[in-house]
Design a protein around this motif. Structure first.
Motif, PDB file in Angstrom:
ATOM      1  N   ALA A   6       0.576  -1.716 -19.195  1.00 12.86           N
ATOM      2  CA  ALA A   6       0.959  -2.985 -18.575  1.00 12.86           C
ATOM      3  C   ALA A   6       0.767  -2.891 -17.067  1.00 12.86           C
ATOM      4  O   ALA A   6       0.522  -1.816 -16.513  1.00 12.86           O
ATOM      5  CB  ALA A   6       2.393  -3.311 -18.912  1.00 12.86           C
ATOM      6  N   GLY A   7       0.920  -4.024 -16.387  1.00 12.30           N
ATOM      7  CA  GLY A   7       0.726  -4.055 -14.944  1.00 12.30           C
ATOM      8  C   GLY A   7       1.649  -3.095 -14.211  1.00 12.30           C
ATOM      9  O   GLY A   7       2.726  -2.750 -14.680  1.00 12.30           O
ATOM     10  N   ASN A   8       1.205  -2.652 -13.075  1.00 12.57           N
ATOM     11  CA  ASN A   8       1.939  -1.726 -12.220  1.00 12.57           C
ATOM     12  C   ASN A   8       2.607  -2.555 -11.119  1.00 12.57           C
ATOM     13  O   ASN A   8       1.993  -2.823 -10.097  1.00 12.57           O
ATOM     14  CB  ASN A   8       0.946  -0.713 -11.653  1.00 12.57           C
ATOM     15  N   LEU A   9       3.839  -2.996 -11.345  1.00 17.51           N
ATOM     16  CA  LEU A   9       4.516  -3.866 -10.391  1.00 17.51           C
ATOM     17  C   LEU A   9       5.211  -3.061  -9.305  1.00 17.51           C
ATOM     18  O   LEU A   9       5.990  -2.153  -9.598  1.00 17.51           O
ATOM     19  CB  LEU A   9       5.528  -4.758 -11.107  1.00 17.51           C
ATOM     20  N   PHE A  10       4.908  -3.401  -8.071  1.00 19.16           N
ATOM     21  CA  PHE A  10       5.539  -2.724  -6.940  1.00 19.16           C
ATOM     22  C   PHE A  10       5.723  -3.699  -5.796  1.00 19.16           C
ATOM     23  O   PHE A  10       5.093  -4.748  -5.749  1.00 19.16           O
ATOM     24  CB  PHE A  10       4.734  -1.503  -6.491  1.00 19.16           C
ATOM     25  N   MET A  11       6.604  -3.321  -4.882  1.00 18.38           N
ATOM     26  CA  MET A  11       6.832  -4.082  -3.660  1.00 18.38           C
ATOM     27  C   MET A  11       6.401  -3.210  -2.494  1.00 18.38           C
ATOM     28  O   MET A  11       6.671  -2.009  -2.485  1.00 18.38           O
ATOM     29  CB  MET A  11       8.316  -4.411  -3.505  1.00 18.38           C
ATOM     30  N   ALA A  12       5.750  -3.797  -1.516  1.00 12.60           N
ATOM     31  CA  ALA A  12       5.365  -3.073  -0.311  1.00 12.60           C
ATOM     32  C   ALA A  12       6.397  -3.356   0.773  1.00 12.60           C
ATOM     33  O   ALA A  12       6.772  -4.506   0.991  1.00 12.60           O
ATOM     34  CB  ALA A  12       3.985  -3.510   0.152  1.00 12.60           C
ATOM     35  N   VAL A  13       6.868  -2.288   1.414  1.00 13.69           N
ATOM     36  CA  VAL A  13       7.827  -2.422   2.509  1.00 13.69           C
ATOM     37  C   VAL A  13       7.329  -1.626   3.709  1.00 13.69           C
ATOM     38  O   VAL A  13       6.490  -0.735   3.578  1.00 13.69           O
ATOM     39  CB  VAL A  13       9.251  -1.952   2.102  1.00 13.69           C
ATOM     40  N   ASP A  14       7.869  -1.932   4.855  1.00 12.15           N
ATOM     41  CA  ASP A  14       7.500  -1.256   6.095  1.00 12.15           C
ATOM     42  C   ASP A  14       7.928   0.214   6.034  1.00 12.15           C
ATOM     43  O   ASP A  14       9.103   0.521   5.809  1.00 12.15           O
ATOM     44  CB  ASP A  14       8.178  -1.954   7.272  1.00 12.15           C
ATOM     45  N   ALA A  15       6.982   1.118   6.226  1.00 14.27           N
ATOM     46  CA  ALA A  15       7.261   2.549   6.147  1.00 14.27           C
ATOM     47  C   ALA A  15       8.256   3.005   7.215  1.00 14.27           C
ATOM     48  O   ALA A  15       9.045   3.915   6.979  1.00 14.27           O
ATOM     49  CB  ALA A  15       5.962   3.343   6.266  1.00 14.27           C
ATOM     50  N   LYS A  16       8.232   2.370   8.373  1.00 14.96           N
ATOM     51  CA  LYS A  16       9.118   2.784   9.460  1.00 14.96           C
ATOM     52  C   LYS A  16      10.590   2.576   9.126  1.00 14.96           C
ATOM     53  O   LYS A  16      11.435   3.330   9.590  1.00 14.96           O
ATOM     54  CB  LYS A  16       8.772   2.037  10.751  1.00 14.96           C
ATOM     55  N   SER A  17      10.892   1.556   8.354  1.00 10.38           N
ATOM     56  CA  SER A  17      12.290   1.257   8.065  1.00 10.38           C
ATOM     57  C   SER A  17      12.733   1.754   6.687  1.00 10.38           C
ATOM     58  O   SER A  17      13.885   1.586   6.309  1.00 10.38           O
ATOM     59  CB  SER A  17      12.552  -0.247   8.186  1.00 10.38           C
ATOM     60  N   PHE A  18      11.830   2.379   5.927  1.00 12.72           N
ATOM     61  CA  PHE A  18      12.177   2.849   4.586  1.00 12.72           C
ATOM     62  C   PHE A  18      12.727   4.267   4.631  1.00 12.72           C
ATOM     63  O   PHE A  18      12.215   5.129   5.335  1.00 12.72           O
ATOM     64  CB  PHE A  18      10.952   2.825   3.668  1.00 12.72           C
ATOM     65  N   GLN A  19      13.771   4.487   3.824  1.00  9.59           N
ATOM     66  CA  GLN A  19      14.283   5.844   3.629  1.00  9.59           C
ATOM     67  C   GLN A  19      15.004   5.921   2.291  1.00  9.59           C
ATOM     68  O   GLN A  19      15.539   4.932   1.807  1.00  9.59           O
ATOM     69  CB  GLN A  19      15.216   6.269   4.750  1.00  9.59           C
ATOM     70  N   PHE A  20      15.000   7.088   1.683  1.00  9.03           N
ATOM     71  CA  PHE A  20      15.788   7.308   0.481  1.00  9.03           C
ATOM     72  C   PHE A  20      17.231   7.514   0.935  1.00  9.03           C
ATOM     73  O   PHE A  20      17.475   8.221   1.915  1.00  9.03           O
ATOM     74  CB  PHE A  20      15.295   8.538  -0.284  1.00  9.03           C
ATOM     75  N   ALA A  51       5.285   5.288  -3.652  1.00 12.12           N
ATOM     76  CA  ALA A  51       4.015   5.917  -3.300  1.00 12.12           C
ATOM     77  C   ALA A  51       3.699   5.587  -1.848  1.00 12.12           C
ATOM     78  O   ALA A  51       4.066   4.526  -1.341  1.00 12.12           O
ATOM     79  CB  ALA A  51       2.896   5.424  -4.211  1.00 12.12           C
ATOM     80  N   ARG A  52       3.033   6.525  -1.197  1.00  7.98           N
ATOM     81  CA  ARG A  52       2.549   6.344   0.171  1.00  7.98           C
ATOM     82  C   ARG A  52       1.103   6.813   0.194  1.00  7.98           C
ATOM     83  O   ARG A  52       0.730   7.714  -0.535  1.00  7.98           O
ATOM     84  CB  ARG A  52       3.349   7.182   1.169  1.00  7.98           C
ATOM     85  N   SER A  53       0.312   6.179   1.067  1.00  9.19           N
ATOM     86  CA  SER A  53      -1.096   6.543   1.145  1.00  9.19           C
ATOM     87  C   SER A  53      -1.537   6.605   2.595  1.00  9.19           C
ATOM     88  O   SER A  53      -1.139   5.762   3.407  1.00  9.19           O
ATOM     89  CB  SER A  53      -1.944   5.510   0.400  1.00  9.19           C
ATOM     90  N   GLU A  54      -2.397   7.556   2.896  1.00 11.81           N
ATOM     91  CA  GLU A  54      -2.967   7.630   4.246  1.00 11.81           C
ATOM     92  C   GLU A  54      -3.858   6.423   4.505  1.00 11.81           C
ATOM     93  O   GLU A  54      -4.144   6.077   5.636  1.00 11.81           O
ATOM     94  CB  GLU A  54      -3.749   8.923   4.426  1.00 11.81           C
ATOM     95  N   ARG A  55      -4.286   5.742   3.441  1.00 17.71           N
ATOM     96  CA  ARG A  55      -5.105   4.535   3.594  1.00 17.71           C
ATOM     97  C   ARG A  55      -4.288   3.361   4.117  1.00 17.71           C
ATOM     98  O   ARG A  55      -4.837   2.416   4.659  1.00 17.71           O
ATOM     99  CB  ARG A  55      -5.735   4.146   2.267  1.00 17.71           C
ATOM    100  N   ALA A  56      -2.978   3.395   3.905  1.00 15.55           N
ATOM    101  CA  ALA A  56      -2.083   2.331   4.376  1.00 15.55           C
ATOM    102  C   ALA A  56      -0.800   2.980   4.892  1.00 15.55           C
ATOM    103  O   ALA A  56       0.251   2.872   4.278  1.00 15.55           O
ATOM    104  CB  ALA A  56      -1.785   1.345   3.259  1.00 15.55           C
ATOM    105  N   PRO A  57      -0.887   3.686   6.016  1.00 16.30           N
ATOM    106  CA  PRO A  57       0.267   4.450   6.503  1.00 16.30           C
ATOM    107  C   PRO A  57       1.470   3.595   6.908  1.00 16.30           C
ATOM    108  O   PRO A  57       2.577   4.101   6.998  1.00 16.30           O
ATOM    109  CB  PRO A  57      -0.287   5.210   7.712  1.00 16.30           C
ATOM    110  N   GLY A  58       1.272   2.312   7.105  1.00 15.12           N
ATOM    111  CA  GLY A  58       2.369   1.441   7.513  1.00 15.12           C
ATOM    112  C   GLY A  58       3.203   0.920   6.359  1.00 15.12           C
ATOM    113  O   GLY A  58       4.159   0.178   6.577  1.00 15.12           O
ATOM    114  N   ALA A  59       2.869   1.308   5.108  1.00 14.00           N
ATOM    115  CA  ALA A  59       3.571   0.759   3.949  1.00 14.00           C
ATOM    116  C   ALA A  59       4.062   1.841   2.999  1.00 14.00           C
ATOM    117  O   ALA A  59       3.483   2.909   2.899  1.00 14.00           O
ATOM    118  CB  ALA A  59       2.651  -0.193   3.191  1.00 14.00           C
ATOM    119  N   VAL A  60       5.149   1.525   2.309  1.00 16.47           N
ATOM    120  CA  VAL A  60       5.648   2.312   1.185  1.00 16.47           C
ATOM    121  C   VAL A  60       5.673   1.365  -0.005  1.00 16.47           C
ATOM    122  O   VAL A  60       6.140   0.230   0.109  1.00 16.47           O
ATOM    123  CB  VAL A  60       7.078   2.854   1.437  1.00 16.47           C
TER     124      VAL A  60
END
Length: 122
Positions: A6-20, A51-60
């Motif tokens: 099935a589809g891979n549902l995710f939300m993109a958030v700002d990497a700078k403000s994200f933390q576990f 997930a994080r990617s060097e292709r989109a370093p500003g997003a988690v």
């Protein structure tokens, strides 16, 4: 690659403000594939969290099913990688769909943010 289900549902958030806020996730990266994302998993149960990617370093990317309240996800704004979809997959008719990730036109490098829903259709 994750496909065939099935589809891979995710939300993109700002990497700078994200933390576990609790625990330390386990990480996995297929280092033999350049640009491969680093995926984070719950250390207790193994569920894929982010997930994080060097292709989109500003997003988690946060997996929607892992949210305390998945209802905050109002539905997809963009569908990507339709080139890998199976015949039984259904696409929302009112959402832009792309065979791959829609990098900005004439861009030598990938976007640093997830494109908005008004991205041009492929």
């Amino acid at each position: 690659m994750i496909s065939g289900g099935a589809g891979n549902l995710f939300m993109a958030v700002d990497a700078k403000s994200f933390q576990f806020t609790k625990g330390t996730p386990r990480c996995f990266n297929k280092k033999d594939r350049p640009g491969s994302p680093t995926r984070h998993f719950c250390e207790a149960c193994g569920v894929h969290l982010t997930a994080r990617s060097e292709r989109a370093p500003g997003a988690v990317l946060i997996k929607v099913g892992t949210l305390d309240d998945p209802g905050v996800f109002e539905g997809p704004e963009l569908v990507t990688w339709t080139s890998e979809m199976q015949k039984f997959h259904l696409l929302p008719s009112d959402v832009p769909a792309h065979p791959e990730f829609p990098w900005p036109k004439d861009s030598a490098r990938p976007a640093t943010q997830v494109p908005s829903s008004d991205a041009p259709k492929a």
